[in-house]
Design an enzyme around this catalytic site. Sequence first.
Site, PDB file in Angstrom:
ATOM      1  N   LYS A  96       0.832  -1.223  -0.007  1.00  0.00           N
ATOM      2  CA  LYS A  96      -0.018  -0.140   0.066  1.00  0.00           C
ATOM      3  C   LYS A  96       0.947   1.223   0.137  1.00  0.00           C
ATOM      4  O   LYS A  96       1.474   1.659   1.023  1.00  0.00           O
ATOM      5  CB  LYS A  96      -0.950  -0.118   1.142  1.00  0.00           C
ATOM      6  CG  LYS A  96      -1.729   1.097   1.296  1.00  0.00           C
ATOM      7  CD  LYS A  96      -2.596   1.482   2.657  1.00  0.00           C
ATOM      8  CE  LYS A  96      -3.007   2.773   2.745  1.00  0.00           C
ATOM      9  NZ  LYS A  96      -3.768   3.113   4.034  1.00  0.00           N
ATOM     10  N   GLY A 157      -8.483   9.666   8.670  1.00  0.00           N
ATOM     11  CA  GLY A 157      -8.916  10.037  10.042  1.00  0.00           C
ATOM     12  C   GLY A 157      -9.924  10.877  10.279  1.00  0.00           C
ATOM     13  O   GLY A 157     -10.271  11.368  11.566  1.00  0.00           O
ATOM     14  N   ALA A 184      -9.474   5.749   3.170  1.00  0.00           N
ATOM     15  CA  ALA A 184      -9.310   6.728   4.062  1.00  0.00           C
ATOM     16  C   ALA A 184     -10.397   7.895   4.097  1.00  0.00           C
ATOM     17  O   ALA A 184     -11.139   8.412   2.999  1.00  0.00           O
ATOM     18  CB  ALA A 184      -8.112   7.633   3.753  1.00  0.00           C
ATOM     19  N   ASN A 206      -9.948   2.041   9.114  1.00  0.00           N
ATOM     20  CA  ASN A 206      -9.041   1.865  10.124  1.00  0.00           C
ATOM     21  C   ASN A 206      -9.734   2.521  11.471  1.00  0.00           C
ATOM     22  O   ASN A 206     -10.278   2.067  12.278  1.00  0.00           O
ATOM     23  CB  ASN A 206      -7.677   2.296   9.942  1.00  0.00           C
ATOM     24  CG  ASN A 206      -6.574   1.672  11.318  1.00  0.00           C
ATOM     25  OD1 ASN A 206      -5.369   1.377  11.055  1.00  0.00           O
ATOM     26  ND2 ASN A 206      -7.217   1.410  12.250  1.00  0.00           N
TER      27      ASN A 206
END
Lengths: 262, 65
Positions: A96, A157, A184, A206
């Site tokens: 990645k 995030g 993301a 994530n």
Amino acid sequence: MLTLYGKSFASRLLLGTAQYPSPSSLKQAIEAAGAEIVTVSLRRESSRARTGQGFWALIEQMGCHVLPNTAGCRTAKEAIATAKMARELFGTNWVKLEVIANDDTLQPDLFGLVEAAAALSGEGFEVLPYTTEDLSAAERLVAAGCAVLMPWAAPIGSARGLINKEALKTLRAYFPDIPLIVDAGLGAPSHAAEVMEMGYDGVLLNTAVAKAGDPVKMAAAFAKAIAAGRLAFEAGLIEPRDMAQPSTPVAGTPFFKIDQAS
Amino acid sequence: MKILLNGEAFATDAKTLDELCAWLGFAEAKVATAVNGSFVSAPSRGTTKLAEADEIEIVAPRQGG
């Protein structure tokens, strides 16, 4: 099935392994997500703490396909060296690829990304580039040898969802045969469903899972949303329209008179 | 000899990268290495001589997104 570089997977959810409250919550979240691919990274190892050795034992135990990242790399040179270290450590040609331009947005440096992708593809790597929604960069990445593209939805995030949906739709239209994974910026399962309804091949998550109040439950929620979105795409969504259209048949409406019709 | 090990000043008598890894207890560990910004494969560590001010990276698997 999701097919990436000749390998097929039933799950379309790729899961990051960072920021979980504990190793056991990470393990349970991977299971709840049904994830078959997990992302990992490389960091400096201390001879005293030996942190990486324990983490690796946990990942091996999970039996997932590992996708190493080059997170934090600021230049093509750093990313190339990191990818080579990852290939040796994890025994995979997959990478990645991240080349980061800016600390506030964690935006990919598209110039460095294309440079690193070309060099790594030439050395037998199978590159999954973390990129923006920019079409010209995507074209350069494909020309550089990338057979998968991973555009962001929003900054890493940030949990903002699809901030440039039209451009992501354009990418899908331009690359019907390249697996596209949104990587993301997603915060809610509804964002992931939206991505899948657009015909994207997968979602990489994530923070939205790891930092949720209950990461295990959130992993399951995302898995359901991704499966639902994919099913909806395969079923074929109806087109939006400006005006109402009755769903109940008009013919035979009681009390209907012809002069009411306009 | 003074080197920079994982970004910190470090004094060592190790002549090769392999010797340095062994001294740090990484002989059997799951680590990868780079010298002065370039990857050095595990089989090449024995022939990779260390020099004053070399910048050594020794990394291991870690959580990532």
